[in-house]
Write a protein that holds these residues in place. Structure first.
Motif, short mmCIF file in Angstrom:
data_model
loop_
_atom_site.label_atom_id
_atom_site.label_comp_id
_atom_site.label_asym_id
_atom_site.label_seq_id
_atom_site.Cartn_x
_atom_site.Cartn_y
_atom_site.Cartn_z
N GLU A 126 -53.89 102.04 -66.80
CA GLU A 126 -52.76 101.13 -66.64
C GLU A 126 -52.42 100.39 -67.94
OE1 GLU A 126 -53.57 98.60 -63.33
OE2 GLU A 126 -53.62 100.28 -61.93
N LYS A 127 -53.43 100.15 -68.76
CA LYS A 127 -53.19 99.42 -70.01
C LYS A 127 -52.94 100.37 -71.18
CE LYS A 127 -55.80 95.42 -68.49
NZ LYS A 127 -55.74 95.75 -67.10
N SER A 146 -53.08 91.57 -66.57
CA SER A 146 -52.41 92.23 -67.68
C SER A 146 -53.19 91.93 -68.96
CB SER A 146 -50.97 91.72 -67.81
OG SER A 146 -50.98 90.39 -68.27
#
Length: 170
Positions: A126-127, A146
């Motif tokens: 995701e990152k 995040s």
């Protein structure tokens, strides 16, 4: 003590308190406001005494040295992070960021994929970054953060490699 008998713990105190209130509450035929007030005064006195005793016993049983050792910074973890950094600092076309006690790597990492895996890095899909941390870390929450949230929470530092220094100078 007029109402409370043989109370050794806070749990016993609370249990007897409930029973006494049931028996002496002003709404009951045997109860009165004066009795309830006396019960409350005795309860407050016993509660403070038992709470102080409990806190005193708790502080006696904990080994302050052990607590201190658990809170000390673990330099062996720092050594492991430095060792990993030494291996990746020479890699070309990557960005290295230290966030808390984690190392995050992004940029053109495809050519270094096998080396990063061998060092113990894992891919964060995701990152879109590689990350490394020592075994001392255990995730306690299922909350997803995040990169900005992680940076704000732990603080971050970008590592200047020779390649990034050359790019900035040019």
């Amino acid at each position: 003590m007029k109402y409370f008998k043989n109370v050794e713990t806070l749990e016993e105190l609370r249990k007897q308190y409930k029973e006494l209130l049931k028996k002496y509450h002003p709404d009951n035929p045997n109860g009165s406001t004066e009795a309830t007030k006396e019960i409350n005064v005795e309860y407050d006195t016993l509660f403070k005494t038992l709470k102080d005793r409990h806190e005193h016993n708790a502080s006696d049983t904990t080994d302050n040295n052990t607590d201190y050792n658990n809170m000390k910074y673990d330099f062996s973890e720092d050594e492991k992070l430095r060792e990993v950094l030494q291996h990746i600092v020479t890699m070309e076309n990557i960005n290295i960021e230290i966030v808390g006690c984690w190392i995050w790597v992004d940029g053109n990492t495809y050519e270094h994929k096998d080396s990063l895996k061998a060092l113990g890095f894992k891919w964060a899909r995701e990152k879109k970054k590689w990350y490394f941390h020592t075994e001392a870390f255990r995730k306690r929450s299922k909350k997803k953060l995040s990169m900005d949230d992680i940076r704000n929470y732990y603080g971050s530092t970008e590592v200047q490699t020779e390649a990034t220094k050359r790019l900035k100078e040019a």
